[in-house]
Design a protein around this motif. Structure first.
Motif, short mmCIF file in Angstrom:
data_model
loop_
_atom_site.label_atom_id
_atom_site.label_comp_id
_atom_site.label_asym_id
_atom_site.label_seq_id
_atom_site.Cartn_x
_atom_site.Cartn_y
_atom_site.Cartn_z
N GLU A 238 -0.30 -1.00 -7.29
CA GLU A 238 0.02 -1.26 -5.30
C GLU A 238 -0.93 -2.31 -5.50
O GLU A 238 -2.31 -2.63 -5.92
CB GLU A 238 -0.81 0.29 -4.78
N MET A 239 -0.71 -3.17 -4.66
CA MET A 239 -1.28 -3.89 -3.82
C MET A 239 -2.10 -3.84 -2.78
O MET A 239 -1.82 -2.86 -1.72
CB MET A 239 -0.72 -5.43 -3.84
N PRO A 240 -2.71 -4.63 -1.66
CA PRO A 240 -3.77 -4.17 -1.35
C PRO A 240 -3.04 -4.64 0.50
O PRO A 240 -2.77 -4.28 1.51
CB PRO A 240 -4.75 -5.10 -0.54
N ALA A 241 -1.79 -5.56 0.44
CA ALA A 241 -1.18 -5.41 1.40
C ALA A 241 0.08 -6.21 0.89
O ALA A 241 0.58 -6.68 -0.52
CB ALA A 241 -1.70 -6.59 2.53
N ALA B 211 -5.27 -5.76 -9.82
CA ALA B 211 -4.55 -4.46 -9.78
C ALA B 211 -4.06 -4.20 -11.19
O ALA B 211 -3.16 -3.79 -11.59
CB ALA B 211 -4.29 -4.58 -7.99
N ASP C 74 -3.20 -9.21 -5.70
CA ASP C 74 -4.63 -8.29 -6.56
C ASP C 74 -4.69 -8.85 -7.86
O ASP C 74 -3.95 -7.79 -8.32
CB ASP C 74 -5.17 -7.67 -5.80
N GLN D 268 0.51 -9.49 -0.67
CA GLN D 268 -0.80 -10.23 -0.97
C GLN D 268 -1.13 -9.82 -2.13
O GLN D 268 -1.59 -8.16 -1.56
CB GLN D 268 -1.61 -9.99 0.24
N PRO E 180 0.66 -1.10 0.22
CA PRO E 180 -0.12 -0.29 -0.32
C PRO E 180 0.68 1.29 0.41
O PRO E 180 1.49 1.42 0.73
CB PRO E 180 -0.96 -0.38 1.23
#
Length: 339
Positions: A216-219, A227, A224, A222, A186
């Motif tokens: 940008e990924m959610p974590a 995205a 996605d 982790q 993030p």
């Protein structure tokens, strides 16, 4: 109640030698050490560490703060540090923060209340950390692991994050890739991820190519697929990705394969950390290797030197590319499964 004198008598050594076995076992000959430990076990003797700590004003405890243990890089680091510290007569207390600056403040305060002799810290953002600013007023030594902050008064052990990601990007450029993107957690929340993004941009600029905004990924660990998907289609579709850490790269490969994309035939992927898990998946992960065990041992050596009165120092360790099956030379294809 059994005392140290009785243990020494049964072991056939002096009381001073028996005391040295419990205080600094690594400086005593193994045969003598085992004699004393065997006598202590037979008599049910355990040394009064609390009394010794009160006399010496030391606990022989080191506090360790890491973002989490979900990322194996921190688990591998902790295991190596624990081994190195134990050989020097120290034990580790571990706390995790989940990349929360508020949590960092709370766990460091708790470790200070435990009277640790020193701290090993991996924080979210070393240049903006309230924890590090507050520690400047404390007597407790600390060493930063993996960080390269701008403050020269901080003691640090790291690799060159910027140079490492530039190395990964050039590795892909040398393989013929030109449409390369970078995946991170993030908002580049981690100072390490920001330095790695700067390294990616530097290598792209040197090649006369435009760098892309970070994907940008959610974590931090982790991926996605949603995205990434818009960047996989059309004439400017990406052919390769660099990832801010290995676990994110592994998650990304899994997401790509679940959605019908082949790694590396349609997309090459490089990680950053060099965790052992990357060699055990299929395809094996190409990665920028941080010398985790060397870093962990250097951290402990540096911290114990500061506890003994040495000034803060910084060490920047070399990293290298570990080739893997997750990359291949670029070839023009029409393999978009969704065209």
């Amino acid at each position: 109640m059994t005392d140290l004198k009785e243990v020494a008598r049964l072991a056939g050594v002096s009381r001073a030698t028996a005391a040295r076995v419990f205080a600094s076992p690594d400086v005593v000959r193994p045969t003598t050490r085992e004699q004393v430990f065997a006598a202590a076990r037979q008599l049910g003797f355990r040394p009064n560490r609390l009394g010794r700590q009160l006399r010496l004003q030391t606990t022989n405890l080191i506090g360790v703060v890491v973002p989490n243990l979900l990322n194996p890089v921190f688990a591998e680091q902790f295991q190596s540090m624990e081994r190195a510290a134990r050989l020097r007569g120290y034990n580790l207390l571990l706390a995790t923060t989940d990349y929360s600056s508020e949590r960092e403040s709370a766990v460091v305060e708790e470790l200070l209340r435990q009277r640790v002799d020193g701290l090993v810290l991996t924080v979210t953002d070393a240049d903006r950390s309230r924890v590090l600013q507050s520690l400047a007023g404390e007597d407790t030594p600390f060493v930063l692991a993996y960080h390269q902050p701008g403050n020269p008064d901080y003691s640090t052990v790291s690799v060159d994050n910027r140079a490492g990601m530039a190395l990964a990007t050039r590795y892909l450029l040398d393989a013929g890739h030109r449409r390369i993107g970078m995946v991170a957690g993030p908002a580049l929340q981690s100072d390490r991820a920001r330095l790695r993004y700067a390294g990616y941009c530097e290598a792209m600029r040197e090649a006369g190519l435009d760098s892309l905004p970070v994907i940008e990924m959610p974590a931090h660990t982790q991926a996605d697929f949603a995205a990434l998907e818009p960047l996989l289609h059309g004439p400017q579709a990406l052919s390769a990705l660099v990832c801010s850490n290995d676990l994110l790269a592994i998650s990304l490969i899994a997401q790509l394969r679940r959605n019908g994309w082949s790694v590396p035939r349609q997309l090459s992927v490089i990680g950053f950390d060099g965790i052992a898990l990357g060699t055990q998946i299929h395809p094996t992960l190409c990665s920028v290797v941080q010398p985790i065990a060397t870093l962990a041992n250097t951290v402990i050596d540096q911290l114990l030197a500061q506890i003994a009165g040495a000034a803060p120092a910084s060490h920047c360790l070399p990293c290298h590319i570990r080739p893997g099956e997750s990359t291949r030379p670029y070839e023009e294809t029409c393999d978009d499964p969704h065209q």
